[in-house]
Write a protein that holds these residues in place. Structure first.
Motif, PDB file in Angstrom:
ATOM      1  N   VAL A 169       0.850  -1.095  -0.041  1.00  0.00           N
ATOM      2  CA  VAL A 169      -0.017   0.014   0.017  1.00  0.00           C
ATOM      3  C   VAL A 169       1.019   1.318   0.178  1.00  0.00           C
ATOM      4  O   VAL A 169       1.847   1.383   0.765  1.00  0.00           O
ATOM      5  N   LEU A 170       0.684   2.149  -0.990  1.00  0.00           N
ATOM      6  CA  LEU A 170       1.430   3.385  -1.134  1.00  0.00           C
ATOM      7  C   LEU A 170       0.398   4.626  -1.081  1.00  0.00           C
ATOM      8  O   LEU A 170      -0.656   4.821  -1.793  1.00  0.00           O
ATOM      9  N   VAL A 171       0.440   5.216   0.206  1.00  0.00           N
ATOM     10  CA  VAL A 171      -0.788   6.093   0.621  1.00  0.00           C
ATOM     11  C   VAL A 171      -0.375   7.325  -0.113  1.00  0.00           C
ATOM     12  O   VAL A 171       0.715   7.980  -0.308  1.00  0.00           O
ATOM     13  N   LEU A 172      -1.525   8.089  -0.722  1.00  0.00           N
ATOM     14  CA  LEU A 172      -1.382   9.172  -1.482  1.00  0.00           C
ATOM     15  C   LEU A 172      -2.151  10.227  -0.570  1.00  0.00           C
ATOM     16  O   LEU A 172      -2.956  10.236   0.061  1.00  0.00           O
ATOM     17  N   THR A 173      -1.298  11.482  -0.310  1.00  0.00           N
ATOM     18  CA  THR A 173      -1.882  12.530   0.268  1.00  0.00           C
ATOM     19  C   THR A 173      -1.551  13.884  -0.170  1.00  0.00           C
ATOM     20  O   THR A 173      -0.643  14.054  -0.949  1.00  0.00           O
ATOM     21  N   THR A 174      -2.271  14.932   0.207  1.00  0.00           N
ATOM     22  CA  THR A 174      -2.203  16.066   0.022  1.00  0.00           C
ATOM     23  C   THR A 174      -0.866  16.889   0.674  1.00  0.00           C
ATOM     24  O   THR A 174      -0.378  17.994   0.242  1.00  0.00           O
TER      25      THR A 174
END
Length: 213
Positions: free
Chosen positions: A79-84
């Motif tokens: 899992v590679l988390v995407l965030t702003t």
């Protein structure tokens, strides 16, 4: 070929990520999901190697979706988390839940592709400064040890350097040791901590107070 599932509630973000990854030639987007409640069914059906997981979604957020995903599979996808925002509290909790790393949505296309390749290979994607800041808000009182775990002096040194974001080659150079020796130490650390990658080892070290942010 690395198989990727994109999870984000923004249609434009999903389309952009698909375009970026498809253009690499060695990554294929096998599916998309618009919310966290779609992740497990899609992963069961499509068997991705990596899940690009948005943090904030309306029904089930990326944190809960990560936990559900890792609970569902004996050998779950990375899992590679995407965030702003790199200081998003959800990011640290997602890492603690088992994500292999996080990536800012504003990252350059080549950085996104590189990140997917890294986590697919079993490596971790750490931003040391950001992880230290996040860890500071969750850390227990410093004890200088990991409860129930006995690391050798060398393993403790290696773990501290892992927390700085150093690669095996960089750690080997710092300690004047061979890369294979460092790989052996890293494998031993992961086994003793009961974690599957470097990110989880570093988060565990911070949460226990073994390493101070």
């Amino acid at each position: 070929m690395t198989r990727v599932l994109i999870v984000d509630d923004d249609d434009l973000i999903r389309a952009g990520l698909r375009a970026v990854l498809t253009a690499t030639g060695d990554v294929t987007v096998v599916g998309e999901a618009a919310d966290g409640d779609e992740v497990v069914p899609q992963a069961v059906k499509l068997r991705p190697d990596v899940v690009l997981m948005d943090v904030r979604m309306p029904r089930i957020d990326g944190l809960q979706a990560t936990r559900l995903l890792l609970d569902r599979f004996d050998d779950p996808p990375r899992v590679l988390v995407l965030t702003t925002f790199e200081n998003d509290e959800y990011v640290y909790e997602a890492l603690a839940a088992g994500a292999s790393g996080f990536l800012l949505k504003r990252a350059r296309p080549e950085r996104i592709a590189e990140a997917v390749r890294l986590v697919a290979q079993g490596d971790s994607l750490l931003f040391p400064a950001a992880v230290r800041r996040l860890a500071a808000a969750h850390q227990r009182p410093a004890e200088g040890r990991l409860p129930g775990v006995r690391l050798t002096e060398r393993e403790a040194e290696v773990l501290a350097l892992m927390a700085e974001g150093l690669s095996n080659a960089e750690i080997a150079a710092r300690l004047v040791l061979g890369v294979e020796t460092i790989k052996t130490h890293v494998g031993s650390i992961l086994g003793k901590l009961g974690v599957r990658d470097r990110t989880q080892a570093v988060v565990t070290a911070y949460r226990s107070g073994f390493i101070s942010p």
